[in-house]
Motif scaffolding. Structure first.
Motif, PDB file in Angstrom:
ATOM      1  N   ILE A 176       0.779  -1.340  -0.028  1.00 33.64           N
ATOM      2  CA  ILE A 176       0.098   0.013  -0.165  1.00 33.64           C
ATOM      3  C   ILE A 176       0.824   1.121   0.145  1.00 33.64           C
ATOM      4  N   ALA A 177       2.133   1.167   0.847  1.00 32.87           N
ATOM      5  CA  ALA A 177       2.836   2.396   0.817  1.00 32.87           C
ATOM      6  C   ALA A 177       3.660   2.538  -0.620  1.00 32.87           C
ATOM      7  N   ASN A 178       3.854   1.589  -1.187  1.00 32.72           N
ATOM      8  CA  ASN A 178       4.580   1.654  -2.314  1.00 32.72           C
ATOM      9  C   ASN A 178       3.446   2.104  -3.474  1.00 32.72           C
ATOM     10  N   ARG A 180       0.868   4.027  -2.951  1.00 31.40           N
ATOM     11  CA  ARG A 180       0.746   5.482  -2.793  1.00 31.40           C
ATOM     12  C   ARG A 180       2.160   6.258  -3.478  1.00 31.40           C
ATOM     13  N   ARG A 181       3.340   5.740  -3.569  1.00 34.27           N
ATOM     14  CA  ARG A 181       4.293   6.196  -4.113  1.00 34.27           C
ATOM     15  C   ARG A 181       4.162   6.246  -5.513  1.00 34.27           C
ATOM     16  N   ILE A 183       1.343   6.426  -7.184  1.00 34.54           N
ATOM     17  CA  ILE A 183       0.244   7.296  -7.312  1.00 34.54           C
ATOM     18  C   ILE A 183       1.044   8.710  -7.500  1.00 34.54           C
ATOM     19  N   ALA A 184       1.963   8.787  -6.791  1.00 34.57           N
ATOM     20  CA  ALA A 184       2.572  10.325  -6.547  1.00 34.57           C
ATOM     21  C   ALA A 184       3.805  10.465  -7.875  1.00 34.57           C
ATOM     22  N   VAL A 188       0.930   3.874 -11.870  1.00 32.10           N
ATOM     23  CA  VAL A 188      -0.319   3.045 -11.364  1.00 32.10           C
ATOM     24  C   VAL A 188      -0.731   2.313 -12.447  1.00 32.10           C
ATOM     25  N   PHE A 255      -8.247   0.035   0.349  1.00 30.09           N
ATOM     26  CA  PHE A 255      -7.282   1.230  -0.293  1.00 30.09           C
ATOM     27  C   PHE A 255      -7.529   1.059  -1.944  1.00 30.09           C
ATOM     28  N   GLU A 259      -8.875   4.719  -2.527  1.00 27.38           N
ATOM     29  CA  GLU A 259      -7.691   5.616  -2.856  1.00 27.38           C
ATOM     30  C   GLU A 259      -7.071   5.368  -4.320  1.00 27.38           C
ATOM     31  N   TYR A 260      -6.963   4.020  -4.636  1.00 22.77           N
ATOM     32  CA  TYR A 260      -6.181   3.712  -5.665  1.00 22.77           C
ATOM     33  C   TYR A 260      -7.016   3.978  -6.844  1.00 22.77           C
ATOM     34  N   LYS A 263      -7.154   7.241  -8.851  1.00 24.32           N
ATOM     35  CA  LYS A 263      -6.144   7.763  -9.460  1.00 24.32           C
ATOM     36  C   LYS A 263      -5.379   6.769 -10.284  1.00 24.32           C
TER      37      LYS A 263
END
Length: 596
Positions: A176-178, A180-181, A183-184, A188, A255, A259-260, A263
């Protein structure tokens, strides 16, 4: 296809020493060189099993069955890079001039493996660690089902998997942390793939003892255990599922959904992410073991599609069908006479009948048959919707059979037309023969016994589909049309995979191209195209490898004339296991030169 394995990595401490291979005066000692290479290959395999404990479990190396590396973490990948770099340095001490033919294959394969694994680590696929086709959450579910490679025979076996479940909670947080990175930074997944992942993780998050696959091993606890031990094991194992597995999948579900998905990208191909074009070029090299460019592969695909369409026209005409080829596709898709089954068991029985029919001919075509047992099974319900028919290798020691998995969502809509060629590819003499013979050959270094190179393995299995007429199959024109359908399917892949990943094709464009050129339903075409979106380049390996193997057979049939033996050709083709296509070409040339 052979079931894909994920790779994980871990660096072991301790220096790697390249064995000295020089005699006094600087001349090579061939025996010392050979021993040094073999020792290096053995050490590499043993340490890579610790690096990759899930692969170790698949290989029957059970000492790591409790381990689950967080192989998507940056620290882990840095250690992996150091590991391969140290082996790259170690192999420089080997004098290749002193190596025999088989040892030279080992050297070339090791060098390629170190290099390709390091290059792969320079890309950022760890920022997209979950998709609908092959990823750790799905692999873990399969291992946890109790019907795959993870053993569940002793209390220790259950404790081993409990530890893997505990580690999965850490893997999930890292994933999940990866993401999010990702997405930034623009790494994706396409939206259409995220939509397919959500129901998979939703099902695996359910506290459903009857249907959630993770509870299945609780139904097969060994009867040899006393009541108190059994009760304690049930309590602890259930707690592991409910403390680690269900919350992890629920986290992934929430998630991905909230969230994902918003994006996720609207593009279909990997070319749309940062470094995507370079990554795709690497994946082509990795999967096909060639230096072919995307343009060359696309042109080859178009040429093959045109050739096979010509054969399809001939078969269509032989059935007396009066319309054009697209109309015939539609007829094959919908004709009720091609849907003869009422139950999954009837489909599995029909596959067994194909096996019985071909075995006398197979024994004439192959001098060396595998010892590993073979089974046909229906794909488990939790993954059937997104699965293709596939082969799961048996264990090298013979305790676990090779399994041909068939996804059957609705038996009454299962067409018989593709069954014969599917069996030749996935089962006998395709993946089951190739992988079993490779694993059983204890004269190969272990890393070669358990290696997988898609262009060779999938290329060989596709080549096996062409053996049907020689084995007494394809007597029904619809069955032969099914074989051509499967062949054009692999040619279409060359066009749509490159189209999406380098030419900006949309998912919808690729689906249309597939449906225009073979008789698949919208649902089937969509699942296939989304698979190529999830694992770019993998689908290229089949046709590229098959064309090489068929070309070699044609070449030596012609040049050797009466000295050509198909049985000897097949035995040579398979005896050294998976090899890159350039290595295959060299070894078959040596075989041809040695024919009496």
């Amino acid at each position: 296809m052979k079931m894909l394995q994920r790779k994980g990595y871990l660096l072991l401490s301790g220096a790697l020493l390249a064995g000295a291979c020089q005699q006094p005066g600087g001349h090579s000692n061939p025996q010392a060189t050979q021993d040094s290479l073999r020792n290096l290959a053995t050490r590499y395999y043993n340490e890579s099993m610790a690096l990759n404990p899930l692969q170790a479990t698949q290989n029957g190396e059970n000492q790591y069955n409790d381990q689950l590396p967080i192989d998507i973490s940056d620290s882990y990948r840095a250690k992996a890079d150091s590991f391969y770099a140290s082996y790259q340095q170690a192999i420089k001490g080997i004098d290749t001039a002193a190596l025999s033919g088989n040892d030279r294959i080992t050297y070339d394969m090791l060098q390629r493996e170190f290099s390709i694994n390091r290059e792969g680590l320079t890309f950022h696929d760890n920022l997209m660690p979950v998709q609908q086709f092959t990823c750790l959450p799905l692999t873990l579910a399969q291992l946890g089902s109790g019907s795959s490679a993870q053993p569940f025979k002793t209390v220790k076996d259950y404790q081993n998997f409990m530890h893997r479940m505990e580690r999965f909670a850490i893997w999930t947080d890292t994933a999940i942390a990866n993401m999010r990175r990702g997405i930034a930074t623009g790494y994706v997944l396409p939206q259409s793939l995220v939509v397919k992942v959500i129901p998979q993780v939703t099902d695996l998050a359910k506290k459903d003892t009857a249907n959630n696959v993770f509870y299945a091993p609780l139904k097969t606890i060994p009867d040899s255990l006393d009541a108190a031990t059994k009760a304690g094991l049930v309590k602890d194992y259930t707690a592991s599922i409910e403390n680690y597995i269900l919350p992890s999948f629920a986290k992934l579900r929430d998630f991905m959904q909230k969230e994902y998905l918003p994006k996720a990208r609207t593009s279909s191909g990997i070319g749309a992410i940062p470094d995507g074009k370079a990554f795709y070029a690497f994946l082509i090299k990795s999967w096909t073991t060639t230096d072919l460019t995307p343009e060359e592969i696309f042109a080859l695909g178009e040429k093959e599609v045109a050739r096979i369409r010509g054969e399809m026209e001939d078969v269509k005409n032989s059935t007396g069908f009066k319309g054009d080829l697209p109309a015939f596709f539609a007829s094959v898709r919908t004709d009720k006479k091609l849907r003869i089954f009422k139950t999954p068991a009837a489909i599995l029985d029909s596959f067994k009948a194909i096996e019985d029919k071909i075995m006398p001919g197979v024994k004439k075509m192959y001098g060396h048959l595998p010892k590993t047992k073979f089974e046909i099974r229906q794909t488990e319900a939790y993954r059937a919707a997104s699965a293709s028919a596939e082969y799961m290798q048996g264990s090298a020691d013979g305790t676990r059979p090779g399994v041909f998995y068939v996804p059957i969502l609705d038996a009454t809509s299962f067409s018989y037309t593709g069954m014969e060629c599917l069996f030749l590819h996935e089962a006998i003499p395709g993946h089951h023969f190739q992988i079993s013979l490779q694993q059983e050959n204890d004269s190969l270094p272990k890393f070669r016994r358990f290696s997988w190179i898609g262009a060779y393995g999938e290329g060989y299995a596709l080549y096996c589909e062409s053996l049907g007429k020689e084995l007494g199959l394809y007597t029904d024109p619809y069955m032969y049309f099914g074989r051509l359908t499967d062949e054009i399917h692999r040619a279409i892949r060359l066009v749509v995979d490159v189209g999406m990943h380098t030419k900006g094709w949309t998912r919808e464009q690729a689906i249309k191209y597939m449906m225009d050129n073979e008789p698949v339903s919208t649902q089937e075409a969509t699942a296939e195209i989304e698979r190529y979106m999830a694992i770019p380049g993998q689908a290229l390996s089949y046709k590229i490898g098959e064309l090489k193997i068929r070309g070699l057979r044609n070449q030596y049939t012609k040049s050797l004339g009466s000295r050509f033996s198909l049985s000897s050709f097949h035995d040579e083709l398979l005896k050294d296991g998976c090899v890159p296509l350039s290595v295959l070409e060299q070894k078959m040339s040596r075989w041809a030169a040695a024919q009496p």
